[in-house]
Structures are given as structure tokens and as C-alpha cells.
Design a protein around this motif. Structure first.
Motif, PDB file in Angstrom:
ATOM      1  N   UNK B 100      41.713 -55.487 -55.785  1.00 54.05           N
ATOM      2  CA  UNK B 100      42.299 -57.192 -56.502  1.00 54.05           C
ATOM      3  C   UNK B 100      44.267 -57.251 -56.490  1.00 54.05           C
ATOM      4  N   UNK B 101      45.131 -57.306 -55.874  1.00 53.18           N
ATOM      5  CA  UNK B 101      46.502 -57.235 -55.471  1.00 53.18           C
ATOM      6  C   UNK B 101      46.407 -55.140 -55.575  1.00 53.18           C
ATOM      7  N   UNK B 102      47.236 -55.389 -56.099  1.00 54.19           N
ATOM      8  CA  UNK B 102      47.214 -53.828 -55.870  1.00 54.19           C
ATOM      9  C   UNK B 102      46.544 -52.765 -57.217  1.00 54.19           C
ATOM     10  N   UNK B 103      45.354 -53.350 -57.574  1.00 50.76           N
ATOM     11  CA  UNK B 103      44.331 -52.529 -58.527  1.00 50.76           C
ATOM     12  C   UNK B 103      43.154 -52.641 -57.448  1.00 50.76           C
ATOM     13  N   UNK B 104      42.886 -51.304 -58.210  1.00 57.31           N
ATOM     14  CA  UNK B 104      41.184 -51.160 -58.174  1.00 57.31           C
ATOM     15  C   UNK B 104      40.368 -52.211 -58.790  1.00 57.31           C
ATOM     16  N   UNK B 105      39.360 -53.251 -58.002  1.00 58.15           N
ATOM     17  CA  UNK B 105      38.632 -53.058 -58.605  1.00 58.15           C
ATOM     18  C   UNK B 105      37.274 -52.812 -58.749  1.00 58.15           C
ATOM     19  N   UNK B 106      36.688 -51.935 -57.800  1.00 56.85           N
ATOM     20  CA  UNK B 106      35.746 -51.335 -58.397  1.00 56.85           C
ATOM     21  C   UNK B 106      35.180 -50.522 -56.208  1.00 56.85           C
ATOM     22  N   UNK B 226      43.510 -61.122 -52.421  1.00 54.10           N
ATOM     23  CA  UNK B 226      45.518 -60.785 -52.579  1.00 54.10           C
ATOM     24  C   UNK B 226      46.389 -59.531 -52.807  1.00 54.10           C
ATOM     25  N   UNK B 227      46.845 -59.242 -51.410  1.00 54.78           N
ATOM     26  CA  UNK B 227      46.777 -57.457 -51.843  1.00 54.78           C
ATOM     27  C   UNK B 227      48.754 -57.928 -51.906  1.00 54.78           C
ATOM     28  N   UNK B 228      49.444 -57.524 -51.933  1.00 53.42           N
ATOM     29  CA  UNK B 228      50.855 -58.201 -52.243  1.00 53.42           C
ATOM     30  C   UNK B 228      51.524 -57.268 -51.294  1.00 53.42           C
ATOM     31  N   UNK B 229      50.947 -57.157 -49.723  1.00 54.27           N
ATOM     32  CA  UNK B 229      51.832 -57.145 -48.573  1.00 54.27           C
ATOM     33  C   UNK B 229      51.100 -58.577 -48.300  1.00 54.27           C
ATOM     34  N   UNK B 230      50.165 -59.187 -48.299  1.00 55.02           N
ATOM     35  CA  UNK B 230      50.162 -59.773 -47.598  1.00 55.02           C
ATOM     36  C   UNK B 230      49.174 -61.122 -48.942  1.00 55.02           C
ATOM     37  N   UNK B 231      50.090 -62.026 -49.422  1.00 55.79           N
ATOM     38  CA  UNK B 231      50.281 -62.690 -50.417  1.00 55.79           C
ATOM     39  C   UNK B 231      48.889 -63.486 -50.484  1.00 55.79           C
ATOM     40  N   UNK B 389      39.261 -62.054 -61.683  1.00 57.85           N
ATOM     41  CA  UNK B 389      39.816 -61.949 -62.942  1.00 57.85           C
ATOM     42  C   UNK B 389      39.209 -61.314 -63.821  1.00 57.85           C
ATOM     43  N   UNK B 390      38.007 -61.934 -63.995  1.00 52.47           N
ATOM     44  CA  UNK B 390      36.987 -61.321 -65.199  1.00 52.47           C
ATOM     45  C   UNK B 390      36.430 -59.584 -65.024  1.00 52.47           C
ATOM     46  N   UNK B 391      36.705 -59.744 -62.881  1.00 51.21           N
ATOM     47  CA  UNK B 391      35.986 -58.320 -63.187  1.00 51.21           C
ATOM     48  C   UNK B 391      36.756 -57.383 -63.030  1.00 51.21           C
ATOM     49  N   UNK B 392      37.673 -57.290 -63.408  1.00 53.21           N
ATOM     50  CA  UNK B 392      38.769 -55.860 -64.088  1.00 53.21           C
ATOM     51  C   UNK B 392      38.337 -55.437 -64.690  1.00 53.21           C
ATOM     52  N   UNK B 393      37.724 -56.417 -65.882  1.00 62.37           N
ATOM     53  CA  UNK B 393      37.690 -55.729 -67.476  1.00 62.37           C
ATOM     54  C   UNK B 393      36.406 -55.729 -67.905  1.00 62.37           C
ATOM     55  N   UNK B 394      35.565 -56.451 -66.595  1.00 63.79           N
ATOM     56  CA  UNK B 394      33.735 -56.993 -67.222  1.00 63.79           C
ATOM     57  C   UNK B 394      33.284 -56.835 -66.138  1.00 63.79           C
ATOM     58  N   UNK B 395      32.652 -55.195 -66.289  1.00 69.44           N
ATOM     59  CA  UNK B 395      31.797 -54.919 -64.728  1.00 69.44           C
ATOM     60  C   UNK B 395      30.914 -55.738 -64.437  1.00 69.44           C
ATOM     61  N   UNK B 396      29.816 -56.096 -65.258  1.00 70.90           N
ATOM     62  CA  UNK B 396      28.830 -57.763 -64.641  1.00 70.90           C
ATOM     63  C   UNK B 396      29.656 -58.466 -63.662  1.00 70.90           C
ATOM     64  N   UNK B 401      31.525 -60.275 -56.920  1.00 68.91           N
ATOM     65  CA  UNK B 401      32.339 -60.973 -56.050  1.00 68.91           C
ATOM     66  C   UNK B 401      32.008 -60.019 -54.724  1.00 68.91           C
ATOM     67  N   UNK B 402      32.637 -61.178 -53.481  1.00 70.84           N
ATOM     68  CA  UNK B 402      31.963 -60.611 -52.689  1.00 70.84           C
ATOM     69  C   UNK B 402      33.207 -60.728 -51.280  1.00 70.84           C
ATOM     70  N   UNK B 403      33.064 -59.478 -51.017  1.00 68.31           N
ATOM     71  CA  UNK B 403      33.555 -59.078 -49.746  1.00 68.31           C
ATOM     72  C   UNK B 403      32.399 -59.122 -48.315  1.00 68.31           C
ATOM     73  N   UNK B 404      31.674 -59.196 -48.741  1.00 67.55           N
ATOM     74  CA  UNK B 404      30.260 -58.657 -47.085  1.00 67.55           C
ATOM     75  C   UNK B 404      29.795 -57.827 -47.750  1.00 67.55           C
ATOM     76  N   UNK B 405      28.147 -58.556 -47.800  1.00 68.32           N
ATOM     77  CA  UNK B 405      27.064 -57.973 -48.305  1.00 68.32           C
ATOM     78  C   UNK B 405      26.986 -57.287 -46.467  1.00 68.32           C
TER      79      UNK B 405
END
Ligand SMILES: Cc1cc2nc3c(=O)[nH]c(=O)nc-3n(C[C@H](O)[C@H](O)[C@H](O)COP(=O)(O)OP(=O)(O)OC[C@H]3O[C@@H](n4cnc5c(N)ncnc54)[C@H](O)[C@@H]3O)c2cc1C
Lengths: 67, 535
Positions: B100-106, B226-231, B389-396, B401-405
Motif C-alpha cells: 500500500x503506497x510504499x509500505x508492505x502490507x503483507x 496506490x503506489x508512489x509511482x502511480x498514485x 488502512x486497517x490492514x497495516x496495523x490489524x492482521x484480520x 484485501x483482494x488483489x486476486x485470489x
């Protein structure tokens, strides 16, 4: 929908819900509620109960406004 | 645009059918020699069925298109003799990362368990897979594939099909017992039969590019929201063989083709992503909108639809090609059995039911992913933002988050060919599910269980299971006699003890399972498997 467990202090909870949204713009209040719904769904930890809650809320809205 | 792969063209050759006064007759004609039509042809020819494949083009898939080859497809390709080549050439991957942005979510691992011959995925350009299948088919029957033979007209009769074909030397006609329509998403056959293709189209446009680049990025699926290079949009980076990288960039619904496909524009977008220093060249790029559609039924008398001609999905989840290959896997043995007179035509009805269920599952999954990636209404955008937003702090929240199953083997839970369990099982594949592969010892050597199940119907059983032997055309694989379960993985994956037996279909799905089977129970399950269930 049947209530699972009665809340011990419904007034406190209602108040906390309102307090959390006071001073928020309508957009931020919406954002808050979306987060809250997701967290509550997780805390319920029961797919069927969550589905039931969604249906109950939707049905109540339909009854109230026809939407 | 000539970097990377060099296409060859396959020569058109006049066939004897073109010189006949009356149309030649073939048992099976496959319309379309793409990924799925070729798989279908190899499967049928391996089962002893004579096949003619008609393809309107003279080369393999232009552009990589499908790159993610799933474990189930690799298993099927093993059976068809091209699995080892795909594994050897393909880039193996099991790990996906979501940013998410430049952070690894999982990060997720699609294959946490060891003892596997095939990884969760290899990435391999569609043109390589097609080349391997073309070469395999040529090995089995050099005359099967007819290039630059375009199917133009189809007349479906009660007991045969008439096909009009156009070639560079003019038209000719053939007839066949069965026509397999594997002619892709714009299927001519579907059109000729006047069949609607209902479903849904998505508004967002996606730029899909393959670039050639020397890079130390790991062989993992990287997906950004929402990557920094492709907002504000999404992006995907994925490694393929030959230093080719797949990049998908979501462009939104307003993107204009003429503009977005200009080379300088693409280069600018890629530069933003990869940095100013990295050297790369563009091998292929295309602008896509995605759709999810399916035919209501995949069988129409003697015309049977497979692959994109039958159903199409958006690519998130890699379910298009992998789903189509499973269509061919499902249909091959059934059609061969019907043609050989070993099963009634009714067996083909199960193809429609089983693959229809799988198509629904693929459409559902890819639609959900597409809706998450490109929210259609304000509520979807609102909740997506909350989830991310929640996914950064809350594992559940990561589970939402669905980027493709990603594609897994279908389980045919509603299959009419399955015999339902009569007692509870707490391990092993249920009827309809694929029978898992496992390392085994065969004649003192290390081998794989699946290799013993390739030829037809199999009974896999424990050392003391009764009533397994003596059934016509059924191969018995008995633990202790035919294989040794040295690692204990067969016992674990199947819940196999000495009295257990699994009846496994020619496509490697479980038809029935028993503890202490009786002869009557096994015979009844076999009859049901071959479409002769007592009503
Ligand atoms: C950008 C992109 C990425 C993808 N990524 C993946 C992925 O990672 N994994 C995955 O599994 N799938 C993926 N897919 C989907 C995959 O490419 C398709 O599902 C797959 O190609 C379907 O195979 P098919 O044989 O049914 O159709 P096609 O591959 O389209 O083949 C149809 C063939 O029929 C021929 N034909 C058409 N009309 C006629 C006619 N009238 N007469 C004779 N021949 C005809 C065509 O020339 C062609 O050779 C992706 C697709 C796209 C576009």
C-alpha cells in the motif's frame, strides 16, 4: 434477528459511538463507520452472524425508508 | 517492439480434405489452436482419439498474455507430456506481496507444505506453453494441426456437425461427430450457433506491458495499491523467463487507447516505476478492459465449448487459461469414453455441470478482485480504503484485501459422477476434489503417485482394502505392493490406512472413497462414474 447477548451498559456504548463521531466531517464520519463495521465483523468471528446482521440492517432500512 | 521473443510462423499445408468431392468426416474437430484447443487435442490424441485442429492464424499467442501457470495446470501438463518443459523454463514462485503506497502490507505463501513436485505457480509466457503443446501434438500426430484454416460456418445437426472452412487457397467443408469450440473469447462457433454470452464488462482500463530488463527483483508477485509511482491506482510486477517482466498498470476508465499506447507515454510511466537508471525495452504492450461472461451451457448437442469461448474472466487470479486447461482435462476422457462406446452420451452432461460450477467460481473470484481493485461505487471505495488502512496495523483486515485470489484446482462438489461419502472422513480429498500428488517409492525408486494414475480410472488403496481388484479397465495402485509411502505423505494427504480405497477418475479427481469397500459399492461407484448411475 435475535440479540445474542444483551449489552450491560447500552447507554455508555451509544454515547461512545456518538462521541467517536463528534466533530468529524461527514466524510470522516463515514470513514470511521466503515472501519468500525469491519472491526466489529471480525470481533463477531462468525460468518453467519455477520451475514445475518447485514441482512437485518438492510431490511430495517427498507422498512423505514423503502430504499 | 521486437525485443525478446522471436515469433516464427507455421506453414499452411493443403490437406487431402480440400480435394474431396464430398466433405471428409472426422470424429472430433477442434476449432481454435490456442492454449486450450491445443491442450484438448493432445489429451484426446493421447487417449487414442483422432483429432483435427483448425486454427485461423499461423503463429502462437502474440504477446505473453497468460503468464501464471498454476499447479493444477502443471499436473495436467505432466500427464500430457509437457509439464517438465514448463517447469524447466518457467520461473517458479510461491510468494506474493501486497503493498500500500510504499509500505508492505503483507506477504503470502501459496505453498506452505513441502513434498510437492510442482510449485504453486510457474510464470511462463503463453507462447512458450503453446509451442510445447504444438510440438507434443506433432510428435503424436504430425497432421493434426491445420494452420490458416478459419472456421466460418457451423451447422449443428442432430447426429453430426458441418463445418465451413476458409484457407488461403479457398474454402472447403468437413463434417464431424463432435466439434470442440476452442476459438477464444470472440468465438465464431458461438456466433454461428447464435448463443448469447451474458455477463459484465468493467470500466477500468489496464495497460499490460512486458518489458525486457535485467533486474534483481525477486521472483514474486508484487501488487501495489496506490503506489508512489502511480498514485491512486494499482500496479503489478511479475517475473517471466528470458528477463521479461510483466507490468500491469490500472489507468482508470477515461484512459484513451491512442494516447496510452504511445511509446513515449508508456516509457514515462515505466520510468516512474522503475527509476531513471534502469535499462529496459518494451516487448509487448496492450490496453485492456476486462469482462466476466459465460455461456449458460457449455454443451449444445454435438458442439462443446471450452476455454475462453465458453467463459471469460478478468485476469486477476490467473483463472482464464488455468480454467480452460481444466476444461480440456475434464472433457477429454469423457469424450474418448463416449467415442469408444464405453459410456453413454449422457456422460457429457457432467462436463457442463462440473465445468459450469468451476466457471461460476472463477467468475465470482475474478469479479470480486476486479471490484476491489477498481471500486465501482462510492461505498466500495470507502470500504476498500478502510480495509487497506486497517490492514497495516490489524492482521484480520488483510484477509479482506483482494488483489486476486489465485487459481486452484476446482472441486466438483455437485458432480453427478461422484458417490457421496457414507461416513465421516476427517482427512483426504472429498468426492469431486482432485486427488493430491505425493512422493512415493515405486520399485525402490523415488517417484510420484500421479504418474501411476495417468492412464485411466484408478483405485488407490491400502494394503488390506478388499473388493478393489478385478474391475474392468481399472488400475489398482495398492500401498505396500505397487507403491511405498516412505514419507507417510500419502497416508496424511488421503487419510489412507490399510482398509481405505479411493476411486480416482481419469482426470485425477476423486469419484468415491470407502473404508472396507464391498464389491457392490465399488461396482456401483464405477457405474456412476461412467454416467450409468441407477436413477
Ligand atoms: C493480459 C492477460 C493476462 C492473462 N494472464 C493469465 C494468466 O496469468 N493465467 C491464466 O491462466 N490466464 C491468463 N489470461 C487468460 C488467457 O490468456 C486465456 O484464458 C487463454 O488464452 C484462453 O485460451 P483459449 O485457447 O480458450 O483461447 P485463445 O488463447 O484466445 O485461443 C483461441 C484460438 O482460436 C483461434 N481462432 C479464433 N477464431 C477462430 C476461427 N474462426 N477459426 C479457427 N481458429 C480460430 C485463434 O487464432 C486462437 O489461436 C490472461 C489474459 C490476458 C489478456
Amino acid at each position: 434477528m435475535t440479540t445474542r447477548r444483551g449489552l450491560a451498559r447500552p447507554d455508555d456504548i451509544y454515547q461512545a459511538l456518538m462521541a467517536a463521531q463528534s466533530g468529524l466531517s461527514p466524510e470522516d464520519a463515514e470513514r470511521f463507520r466503515a472501519r468500525l463495521i469491519l472491526i466489529l465483523a471480525d470481533r463477531l468471528g462468525d460468518d453467519a452472524a455477520v451475514a445475518e446482521a447485514i441482512a437485518a440492517a438492510r431490511q430495517d432500512l427498507r422498512r423505514a425508508t423503502g430504499a | 517492439m521486437t525485443e525478446g521473443f522471436h515469433y516464427r510462423t507455421y506453414a499452411y499445408a493443403r490437406s487431402a480434405d480440400q480435394d474431396r468431392a464430398r466433405p471428409a468426416h472426422h470424429p472430433v474437430v477442434v476449432a481454435g489452436g490456442g492454449l486450450v484447443g491445443l491442450t484438448m487435442a493432445v489429451d484426446l490424441v493421447q487417449r487414442g482419439v483422432k483429432v483435427v485442429v483448425l486454427d485461423d492464424g499461423d503463429q502462437v499467442s502474440v504477446g505473453s498474455r497468460s503468464i501464471c501457470v498454476a499447479q493444477r495446470t502443471l499436473e495436467i501438463f505432466n500427464r500430457l507430456g509437457v509439464g517438465a518443459r514448463c517447469r524447466a523454463k518457467g520461473v517458479t514462485w510461491n510468494t506474493g506481496k501486497v503493498f500500500r503506497g510504499d509500505r508492505l502490507l503483507y506477504a503470502f505463501d501459496l505453498q506452505p507444505e513441502g513434498g510437492q513436485r510442482n510449485p504453486a505457480f510457474v510464470n511462463l509466457q503463453q507462447y512458450y506453453v503453446e509451442i510445447y503443446l504444438i510440438e507434443r501434438l506433432a510428435e503424436l500426430d504430425p497432421a493434426a494441426l491445420r494452420w490458416r484454416n478459419r472456421v466460418e460456418g457451423v451447422i449443428a445437426r442432430e447426429d453430426h456437425v458441418e463445418i465451413g472452412i476458409v484457407t488461403p487457397e479457398g474454402g472447403y467443408r468437413v463434417t464431424c461427430d463432435w466439434l470442440i469450440a476452442a476459438d477464444g473469447v470472440r468465438s465464431t462457433v458461438r456466433g454461428a450457433l447464435g448463443l448469447p454470452f451474458p455477463g459484465e464488462a468493467f470500466d477500468d482500463r489496464f495497460l499490460i506491458t512486458d518489458i525486457v530488463m535485467k533486474s534483481a527483483f525477486p521472483p514474486e508477485r508484487w501488487f501495489w495499491f496506490d503506489p508512489p509511482f502511480h498514485a491512486g491506482r494499482s500496479a503489478l510486477l511479475h517475473k517471466q523467463p528470458d528477463d521479461v517482466w510483466r507490468i500491469d498498470l490500472q489507468l482508470g476508465p477515461e484512459a484513451r487507447r491512442e494516447e496510452e499506447l504511445r511509446e513515449d507515454r508508456i516509457v514515462a510511466r515505466l520510468r516512474a516505476m522503475l527509476g531513471p537508471e534502469v535499462a529496459f525495452s518494451i516487448a509487448w504492450s496492450s490496453l485492456y478492459t476486462f469482462q466476466c461472461r459465460r455461456l449458460k451451457h457449455f454443451r449444445h448437442g454435438r458442439v462443446i465449448f471450452v476455454g475462453d469461448a465458453a467463459h471469460t474472466v478478468s485476469p486477476f487470479g490467473a483463472r482464464g487459461g488455468n480454467g480452460g486447461v481444466q476444461d480440456a482435462d475434464n472433457l477429454g476422457w469423457k469424450l474418448a469414453a463416449v467415442l469408444a462406446g464405453e459410456a453413454p452420451e449422457a456422460l457429457l452432461g457432467s462436463y457442463d455441470i462440473e465445468r459450469g460450477q468451476a466457471a461460476d467460481e472463477n467468475i465470482l473470484n475474478s469479479k470480486r478482485a476486479t471490484d476491489f481493485i477498481a471500486p465501482k461505487m462510492p461505498a466500495m471505495a470507502l470500504f476498500r480504503e478502510a480495509v487497506l488502512d486497517l490492514a497495516t496495523e490489524h492482521a484480520f483486515a488483510r484477509a479482506f484485501v483482494n488483489s486476486g485470489r489465485l487459481s486452484v484446482a476446482a472441486a466438483y462438489t455437485d458432480s453427478p459422477l461422484s458417490t457421496a461419502d457414507t461416513e465421516p472422513w476427517n482427512a483426504g480429498p472429498a468426492p469431486g476434489a482432485p486427488a493430491p500428488d505425493s512422493p512415493v517409492t515405486i520399485d525402490g525408486r523415488q517417484g510420484w503417485l500421479h504418474d501411476l494414475m495417468h492412464d485411466g480410472t484408478t483405485i488407490l488403496c491400502g494394503s488390506r482394502a478388499q473388493s478393489c481388484d478385478g474391475h474392468l479397465s481399472v488400475r489398482v495402485v495398492r500401498e505396500g505392493d505397487d507403491v511405498e509411502d516412505a514419507t507417510g505423505l500419502v497416508a496424511r494427504r488421503y487419510g489412507l490406512d490399510s482398509t481405505v480405497a479411493y476411486l480416482v477418475r481419469p482426470d485425477g479427481h476423486v469419484a468415491a472413497r470407502f473404508r472396507d469397500p464391498t464389491h457392490g459399492a465399488v461396482t456401483a461407484a464405477l457405474a456412476r462414474l461412467h454416467g450409468r448411475a441407477a436413477a
